[in-house]
Write an enzyme that holds these catalytic residues in place. Structure first.
Site, PDB file in Angstrom:
ATOM      1  N   SER A 322       0.836  -1.200   0.000  1.00  0.00           N
ATOM      2  CA  SER A 322       0.000   0.000   0.000  1.00  0.00           C
ATOM      3  C   SER A 322       0.876   1.258   0.000  1.00  0.00           C
ATOM      4  O   SER A 322       0.638   2.208  -0.761  1.00  0.00           O
ATOM      5  CB  SER A 322      -0.905   0.000   1.238  1.00  0.00           C
ATOM      6  OG  SER A 322      -1.533   1.232   1.387  1.00  0.00           O
ATOM      7  N   TRP A 325       2.535   1.682  -3.378  1.00  0.00           N
ATOM      8  CA  TRP A 325       1.583   2.145  -4.399  1.00  0.00           C
ATOM      9  C   TRP A 325       1.486   3.677  -4.366  1.00  0.00           C
ATOM     10  O   TRP A 325       1.330   4.320  -5.399  1.00  0.00           O
ATOM     11  CB  TRP A 325       0.202   1.516  -4.159  1.00  0.00           C
ATOM     12  CG  TRP A 325      -0.833   1.973  -5.142  1.00  0.00           C
ATOM     13  CD1 TRP A 325      -1.012   1.511  -6.417  1.00  0.00           C
ATOM     14  CD2 TRP A 325      -1.817   2.993  -4.953  1.00  0.00           C
ATOM     15  NE1 TRP A 325      -2.049   2.177  -7.012  1.00  0.00           N
ATOM     16  CE2 TRP A 325      -2.566   3.098  -6.135  1.00  0.00           C
ATOM     17  CE3 TRP A 325      -2.158   3.836  -3.887  1.00  0.00           C
ATOM     18  CZ2 TRP A 325      -3.624   3.973  -6.295  1.00  0.00           C
ATOM     19  CZ3 TRP A 325      -3.210   4.717  -4.041  1.00  0.00           C
ATOM     20  CH2 TRP A 325      -3.929   4.785  -5.232  1.00  0.00           C
ATOM     21  N   HIS A 326       1.596   4.226  -3.151  1.00  0.00           N
ATOM     22  CA  HIS A 326       1.487   5.676  -3.040  1.00  0.00           C
ATOM     23  C   HIS A 326       2.750   6.395  -3.513  1.00  0.00           C
ATOM     24  O   HIS A 326       2.682   7.526  -3.965  1.00  0.00           O
ATOM     25  CB  HIS A 326       1.201   6.080  -1.585  1.00  0.00           C
ATOM     26  CG  HIS A 326      -0.212   5.802  -1.171  1.00  0.00           C
ATOM     27  ND1 HIS A 326      -0.580   4.637  -0.540  1.00  0.00           N
ATOM     28  CD2 HIS A 326      -1.346   6.523  -1.313  1.00  0.00           C
ATOM     29  CE1 HIS A 326      -1.887   4.675  -0.305  1.00  0.00           C
ATOM     30  NE2 HIS A 326      -2.376   5.791  -0.762  1.00  0.00           N
ATOM     31  N   GLY A 327       3.908   5.741  -3.401  1.00  0.00           N
ATOM     32  CA  GLY A 327       5.143   6.391  -3.840  1.00  0.00           C
ATOM     33  C   GLY A 327       6.356   5.584  -3.449  1.00  0.00           C
ATOM     34  O   GLY A 327       6.255   4.592  -2.718  1.00  0.00           O
TER      35      GLY A 327
END
Lengths: 475, 333
Positions: A322, A325-327
């Site tokens: 997770s 996925w954001h960075g």
């Protein structure tokens, strides 16, 4: 084209009229929906269209192949290849710069000059979201949950549907594709529920998020050294409000405008700041993403089926995914790990909680209050990893938070009031929306138009000159 | 009575929202309409705008719709936020007046500690360049730093954001003795004078009018004994934009030369490659290339901002002596 802009609503008005006019001719209607979605996407960058079309085409044909194959081994190879390809596309655009820097470091350590990787790759907006839609579709076809879509047109609409293209909600094919068949619903129902979502979303974005972002968050978290401890504390709480209002505001508008076009969408937020633990939080925050993680990461890893220790490891891995996925920065990985630890703690505590509950109502209330307080403050603090650019910046904020020598600074009383007001109304969003729908359904249509128009004027009065872009666009 | 379906109702509501927005923004529409070439479209826009203004006047709501009366702005200036005591010796320069062409009237003044910096400008100041220079300056002894960056603004469109008015408010509030100014990214557009005349970008009259605005802005600061470091724009990627930036930078430079208490700092080549051309990547201290520019080819990354900031601060230090505080926690002054 941003949602809370005049130009978007001109576009949407035209789409709304044609959408309901063309419904009698389903093929024409679907062609129109795809054209409108591609037009919307092209307003960001024309080149993005090639990528979204390639992603649609690739997944459409691979899914058909997976369905046709009898051999489980071949099906597995195909699904693995397809998922890997989707991740590769995402990684290429999203993590290119991260890998380039790492590769260059390696090259320079080997004494090689490194001008080979100097491309400027920009992340196509919305890619992270439509890649997740594509992966869920491929895996669902592989698992036999859904049949591979027969129409490339319908599948392309699923991938590119403009209200949800840029920041979700991440709808599953099984939820979306049936709504395209035979021209979809012929009559709009519950119009005011959708208007309640749109107006509420606009209010959260324009009035609250923009005010707090420009008023305190951006400046204080960017240069914490130049601000007081109280400002830093307030900025941290304010950022929690900003990211919620910004993202849930976008989701609400997306669900609302999808609804006005005749599409039902899943709920993406449900009062996340009233959560009693991290597990509860992830059932309320970005729900379509957390359920995606559960179905396509956590469960394939073994979920809770392989003992407690393995369950905790799986939770941790899922939350690291997770974060990634954001960075790519270390801050996102730390954020993921921290949430993973929070989830594990919640699971361990569950047993102890049951014992407390048995002790009676008074203990239950106290326990719930403490759990809520701890969870809220932990989540607000962890947003810091999102709010700033790097781990060094995180440390700068923390240093100033504990810098007892920092001088005081005047703070706008309204800033404090808006923070308090926001946390309070977050618990009553559903009630406010229901009240709006009830009132609107009781008054004549002319008053409905008038009341919404007055609301828009108030909103413009409350809004800043320039509305900052949505935070989740960068993910 | 005809019963409308929800589809038709929703279309009517959205159309009403659009009309009400246009009504609300009638002043802005008037400004935009003047620039429209097509005469019939221009007339429609102007009629709608003047009609809206008449309705607002008849309802006595002109003040309510005035952009300067924005509730949001009022919220920001809430009781505790700003010290509204006026600086006693503030000199208010009328922005409508042409500045005096004789800089000899203004005497050069000494900049002495404590150094109270005011950083103002457009998105460059609102974002990374602004953050990094603020961070850098507060790490020196006897400095206080206040910063105000407003997105999409400049000196071309005072109807949208009036920097002349704003700078006076900021001088009142923060009482700076040094200003760092950076504009231009949004200014390569048609100008509208107070008498409603539109001056198209590229015309000679445009340069004259814009120069007057720059000079006026400078005088607002220097007449209040604020020394100005005017930061030029770094080389952009696109040729079209590059030409605009060069024009603007040369105006800033010329006007600063005319003002004895202002110094123009050119950053054009700070982010250029060894041939003086635009580049996205520049080497860091270890020689590794890092992304210095954002995808629009105009703005800068944190790395790019740091390159500019280091060089700008060096130039500032040639004028004033800044003493480094080597502790990260020593902020707050």
């Amino acid at each position: 084209m941003l949602f809370p802009t005049f130009i978007f609503f001109i576009f949407f008005l035209a789409v709304l009229i044609l959408n309901w006019t063309l419904k009698k001719k389903p093929l024409l209607w679907r062609i129109f929906l795809l054209t409108a979605s591609y037009f919307f996407y092209a307003t960001w960058n024309l080149r993005f269209l090639f990528l979204i079309f390639a992603v649609s085409l690739f997944n459409f044909y691979v899914a058909k192949k997976i369905q046709r194959k009898d051999s489980e081994k071949e099906r597995k190879i195909l699904v693995s290849g397809a998922v890997a390809s989707n991740i590769l596309v995402l990684a290429l655009f999203k993590y290119f710069d991260f890998f380039r820097v790492s590769a260059e470091l390696l090259l320079s350590k080997l004494g090689l000059q490194n001008n080979v990787l100097l491309f400027n790759i920009i992340l196509p907006i919305g890619l992270s979201f439509y890649i997740l839609r594509a992966i869920s579709y491929i895996i669902d076809v592989f698992r036999g949950k859904i049949k591979a879509e027969e129409s490339l047109l319908d599948f392309s609409i699923y991938i590119a549907f403009f209200p949800q293209l840029l920041s979700g909600p991440i709808m599953r094919a099984s939820e979306f594709l049936p709504q395209l068949k035979d021209g979809g619903v012929k009559k709009l129902e519950n119009m005011h529920e959708y208007f309640a979502l749109i107006l509420g979303g606009l209010f959260k974005k324009i009035a609250i998020a923009s005010f707090l972002a420009t008023g305190i968050v951006n400046d204080v978290l960017a240069v914490p050294q130049n601000h007081s401890q109280l400002s830093v504390v307030l900025a941290l709480y304010a950022y929690a409000i900003v990211i919620y209002c910004d993202f849930s505001g976008y989701s609400d508008i997306a669900v609302g405008i999808s609804g006005l076009l005749g599409f039902k969408s899943p709920r993406n937020f449900n009062s996340p700041y009233s959560s009693l633990n991290f597990s509860d939080f992830w059932k309320r925050w970005h729900i379509t993403f957390s359920s995606w993680l559960k179905d396509y990461v956590y469960i394939p890893l073994g979920g809770n089926r392989k003992g407690k220790l393995r369950k905790y490891i799986n939770l941790l891995i899922t939350m690291i995914v997770s974060g990634l996925w954001h960075g790519t920065g270390l801050n996102f990985i730390f954020w993921g790990i921290s949430h993973g630890i929070g989830l594990i703690y919640g699971h361990i505590k569950e047993g102890a909680r049951d014992k407390i509950i048995k002790k009676g109502r008074k203990f239950r209330f106290l326990n719930n209050f403490l759990s809520w307080f701890l969870t809220l403050n932990s989540i607000c603090l962890l947003w810091l990893f999102f709010a700033v650019g790097s781990l060094e910046d995180v440390l700068d904020v923390l240093r100033q938070l504990f810098n007892w020598r920092a001088s005081s600074e005047p703070i706008g009383i309204y800033t404090i009031l808006v923070i308090i007001f926001s946390f309070i109304i977050f618990g009553f969003e559903d009630n406010i929306r229901k009240l709006f729908v009830t009132v609107q359904n009781k008054i004549p249509f002319a008053f409905q138009v008038l009341s919404i128009s007055v609301f828009i004027i108030i909103l413009m009065k409350l809004g800043p000159d320039i509305i900052p872009p949505f935070i989740y666009f960068k993910f | 009575m005809v019963k409308l379906s929800d589809q038709v109702k929703s279309i009517i509501i959205i159309a009403s929202v659009l009309l009400i927005t246009l009504f609300y923004e009638s002043k802005r529409i008037e400004t935009l309409a003047i620039g429209i070439e097509n005469s019939s479209l221009k007339n429609i826009a102007l009629s709608y705008s003047s009609g809206s203004e008449k309705i607002k006047t008849s309802l006595g709501l002109n003040t309510f719709f005035d952009k300067d009366q924005f509730f949001w702005k009022g919220l920001k200036k809430s009781p505790m936020l700003l010290n509204n005591q006026l600086r006693e010796n503030i000199v208010d320069t009328n922005p409508n007046q042409s500045p005096s062409p004789t800089p000899k009237e203004i005497l050069p003044f000494k900049i002495e500690a404590p150094y109270n910096f005011l950083i103002v400008g457009d998105s460059f100041v609102a974002e990374r360049f602004g953050y990094q220079i603020e961070k850098e300056l507060i790490s020196y002894k006897d400095t206080t730093v206040n910063r105000k960056g407003v997105y999409s603004t400049g000196l071309s469109r005072p109807d949208y954001f009036d920097w002349d008015k704003e700078i006076n408010d900021l001088i009142n509030s923060y009482k700076p003795n040094i200003a760092i100014v950076m504009f231009g990214a949004n200014d390569g557009q048609d100008l509208r004078t107070l008498d409603g005349k539109v001056i198209h970008y590229g015309e000679e009259a445009w340069n004259i009018e814009y120069s007057k605005r720059v000079a006026s802005f400078l005088q607002n600061l220097t007449k209040n004994e604020v020394f100005v470091f005017w930061i030029g724009n770094p080389i952009p990627r696109d040729d079209y934009y590059s030409k605009k930036m060069q024009t603007l930078n040369s105006i800033y430079e010329d006007e600063c030369k005319k003002n004895i208490n202002a110094l123009y700092v050119s950053t054009w080549y700070f982010l250029a490659d060894s041939n003086g051309k635009f580049t996205n990547y520049l080497p860091d201290e270890t020689g590794n290339k890092k992304l210095a520019r954002t995808s629009d080819g105009i703005h800068v990354t944190v790395f790019g901002a740091n390159i500019i900031v280091k060089k700008v601060v060096q130039i500032i230090m040639e004028k004033i002596s800044l003493e480094v505080i080597r502790t990260k926690n020593g902020a707050g002054n």
